[in-house]
Design a protein around this motif. Structure first.
Motif, PDB file in Angstrom:
ATOM      1  N   VAL A  50       0.850  -1.178   0.000  1.00  0.00           N
ATOM      2  CA  VAL A  50       0.000   0.000   0.000  1.00  0.00           C
ATOM      3  C   VAL A  50       0.890   1.233   0.000  1.00  0.00           C
ATOM      4  O   VAL A  50       1.825   1.330   0.794  1.00  0.00           O
ATOM      5  CB  VAL A  50      -0.911   0.029   1.257  1.00  0.00           C
ATOM      6  CG1 VAL A  50      -1.808   1.254   1.237  1.00  0.00           C
ATOM      7  CG2 VAL A  50      -1.729  -1.237   1.356  1.00  0.00           C
ATOM      8  N   SER A  51       0.607   2.148  -0.909  1.00  0.00           N
ATOM      9  CA  SER A  51       1.257   3.450  -0.900  1.00  0.00           C
ATOM     10  C   SER A  51       0.199   4.471  -1.273  1.00  0.00           C
ATOM     11  O   SER A  51      -0.849   4.119  -1.792  1.00  0.00           O
ATOM     12  CB  SER A  51       2.449   3.486  -1.853  1.00  0.00           C
ATOM     13  OG  SER A  51       2.036   3.229  -3.169  1.00  0.00           O
ATOM     14  N   ARG A  52       0.478   5.691  -1.043  1.00  0.00           N
ATOM     15  CA  ARG A  52      -0.503   6.768  -1.207  1.00  0.00           C
ATOM     16  C   ARG A  52      -1.397   6.594  -2.446  1.00  0.00           C
ATOM     17  O   ARG A  52      -0.991   6.831  -3.563  1.00  0.00           O
ATOM     18  CB  ARG A  52       0.232   8.092  -1.285  1.00  0.00           C
ATOM     19  CG  ARG A  52      -0.645   9.278  -1.077  1.00  0.00           C
ATOM     20  CD  ARG A  52       0.225  10.445  -0.654  1.00  0.00           C
ATOM     21  NE  ARG A  52      -0.453  11.541  -0.049  1.00  0.00           N
ATOM     22  CZ  ARG A  52      -1.015  11.560   1.146  1.00  0.00           C
ATOM     23  NH1 ARG A  52      -1.008  10.487   1.870  1.00  0.00           N
ATOM     24  NH2 ARG A  52      -1.592  12.628   1.619  1.00  0.00           N
ATOM     25  N   GLY A  53      -2.637   6.178  -2.222  1.00  0.00           N
ATOM     26  CA  GLY A  53      -3.607   6.045  -3.304  1.00  0.00           C
ATOM     27  C   GLY A  53      -3.399   4.835  -4.202  1.00  0.00           C
ATOM     28  O   GLY A  53      -4.124   4.652  -5.156  1.00  0.00           O
ATOM     29  N   LYS A  54      -2.396   4.014  -3.910  1.00  0.00           N
ATOM     30  CA  LYS A  54      -2.121   2.854  -4.753  1.00  0.00           C
ATOM     31  C   LYS A  54      -2.163   1.584  -3.922  1.00  0.00           C
ATOM     32  O   LYS A  54      -1.787   1.568  -2.757  1.00  0.00           O
ATOM     33  CB  LYS A  54      -0.756   3.001  -5.416  1.00  0.00           C
ATOM     34  CG  LYS A  54      -0.715   4.183  -6.345  1.00  0.00           C
ATOM     35  CD  LYS A  54       0.551   4.223  -7.124  1.00  0.00           C
ATOM     36  CE  LYS A  54       0.428   5.431  -8.046  1.00  0.00           C
ATOM     37  NZ  LYS A  54       1.544   5.715  -8.807  1.00  0.00           N
ATOM     38  N   LEU A  55      -2.622   0.535  -4.564  1.00  0.00           N
ATOM     39  CA  LEU A  55      -2.743  -0.757  -3.894  1.00  0.00           C
ATOM     40  C   LEU A  55      -2.271  -1.842  -4.849  1.00  0.00           C
ATOM     41  O   LEU A  55      -2.709  -1.900  -5.998  1.00  0.00           O
ATOM     42  CB  LEU A  55      -4.206  -0.986  -3.497  1.00  0.00           C
ATOM     43  CG  LEU A  55      -4.560  -2.275  -2.801  1.00  0.00           C
ATOM     44  CD1 LEU A  55      -3.824  -2.430  -1.479  1.00  0.00           C
ATOM     45  CD2 LEU A  55      -6.051  -2.328  -2.540  1.00  0.00           C
ATOM     46  N   LEU A  56      -1.354  -2.666  -4.362  1.00  0.00           N
ATOM     47  CA  LEU A  56      -0.834  -3.783  -5.139  1.00  0.00           C
ATOM     48  C   LEU A  56      -1.033  -5.049  -4.321  1.00  0.00           C
ATOM     49  O   LEU A  56      -0.620  -5.107  -3.156  1.00  0.00           O
ATOM     50  CB  LEU A  56       0.662  -3.587  -5.433  1.00  0.00           C
ATOM     51  CG  LEU A  56       1.358  -4.752  -6.126  1.00  0.00           C
ATOM     52  CD1 LEU A  56       0.936  -4.829  -7.594  1.00  0.00           C
ATOM     53  CD2 LEU A  56       2.865  -4.615  -6.015  1.00  0.00           C
ATOM     54  N   ILE A  57      -1.686  -6.022  -4.896  1.00  0.00           N
ATOM     55  CA  ILE A  57      -1.832  -7.313  -4.228  1.00  0.00           C
ATOM     56  C   ILE A  57      -0.698  -8.187  -4.737  1.00  0.00           C
ATOM     57  O   ILE A  57      -0.686  -8.605  -5.893  1.00  0.00           O
ATOM     58  CB  ILE A  57      -3.215  -7.933  -4.494  1.00  0.00           C
ATOM     59  CG1 ILE A  57      -4.300  -6.984  -3.984  1.00  0.00           C
ATOM     60  CG2 ILE A  57      -3.310  -9.304  -3.819  1.00  0.00           C
ATOM     61  CD1 ILE A  57      -5.708  -7.425  -4.276  1.00  0.00           C
ATOM     62  N   ARG A  58       0.290  -8.412  -3.870  1.00  0.00           N
ATOM     63  CA  ARG A  58       1.488  -9.163  -4.256  1.00  0.00           C
ATOM     64  C   ARG A  58       1.199 -10.654  -4.411  1.00  0.00           C
ATOM     65  O   ARG A  58       1.772 -11.306  -5.264  1.00  0.00           O
ATOM     66  CB  ARG A  58       2.592  -8.958  -3.230  1.00  0.00           C
ATOM     67  CG  ARG A  58       3.147  -7.558  -3.218  1.00  0.00           C
ATOM     68  CD  ARG A  58       4.449  -7.533  -2.432  1.00  0.00           C
ATOM     69  NE  ARG A  58       5.212  -6.353  -2.699  1.00  0.00           N
ATOM     70  CZ  ARG A  58       5.942  -6.156  -3.791  1.00  0.00           C
ATOM     71  NH1 ARG A  58       5.979  -7.051  -4.722  1.00  0.00           N
ATOM     72  NH2 ARG A  58       6.618  -5.046  -3.949  1.00  0.00           N
TER      73      ARG A  58
END
Length: 152
Positions: free
Chosen positions: A132-140
């Motif tokens: 999770v980073s500012r406004g971004k979401l990555l499902i690893r």
């Protein structure tokens, strides 16, 4: 591809369903009287409205059931899986959610506080499942996330 303004599509009452656009969108407004007249002329339009209402009803019933029978943690993981299915883009690093989403927006979908969602996302991030980073979401690790949901 969605409609808003129901469930009373033929009444002159305020709309109960609303939406927030997350990207540039086009909107077609059909006043109740116009929609009623079109349904009388085009039976397939009426059938399409009925099918859409049935779909919306099922979605709301599933949401009510989930809110009443699942933990907040499972609800949050299910929302993440749904976001991946609808907005996910496969990358080498995982599945990137292609729309900006805030912790507060997730909290509204989950029925939990923003603070609780932030803590839950941090826990999943510390386990290497998401980033999770500012406004971004990555499902690893989509498979691991899905496995956590089916275990509950």
């Amino acid at each position: 591809g969605h409609f808003i303004g129901g469930p009373d599509v033929f009444a002159q009452t305020p709309n109960m369903w609303s939406a927030v656009a997350i990207r540039d969108s086009s909107l077609l407004l059909l006043p109740s009287a116009t929609l009623r007249a079109l349904c009388a002329q085009i039976p397939n339009l009426a059938l399409g409205l009925i099918e859409a209402m049935v779909f919306k009803g099922r979605c709301y019933a599933a949401m009510a059931q989930m809110l009443g029978t699942r933990t907040a943690g499972e609800r949050m993981m299910r929302v993440l899986l749904m976001l991946a299915e609808i907005y996910g883009i496969r990358t080498e690093a995982g599945v990137a959610i292609a729309v900006p989403i805030t912790h507060e927006e997730i909290s509204h979908m989950v029925g939990a506080t923003r603070q609780w969602v932030t803590m839950g996302l941090k826990r999943l991030q510390s386990e290497g499942i998401i980033e999770v980073s500012r406004g971004k979401l990555l499902i690893r690790d989509l498979d691991l996330l899905a496995g956590l949901v089916t275990e509950h």
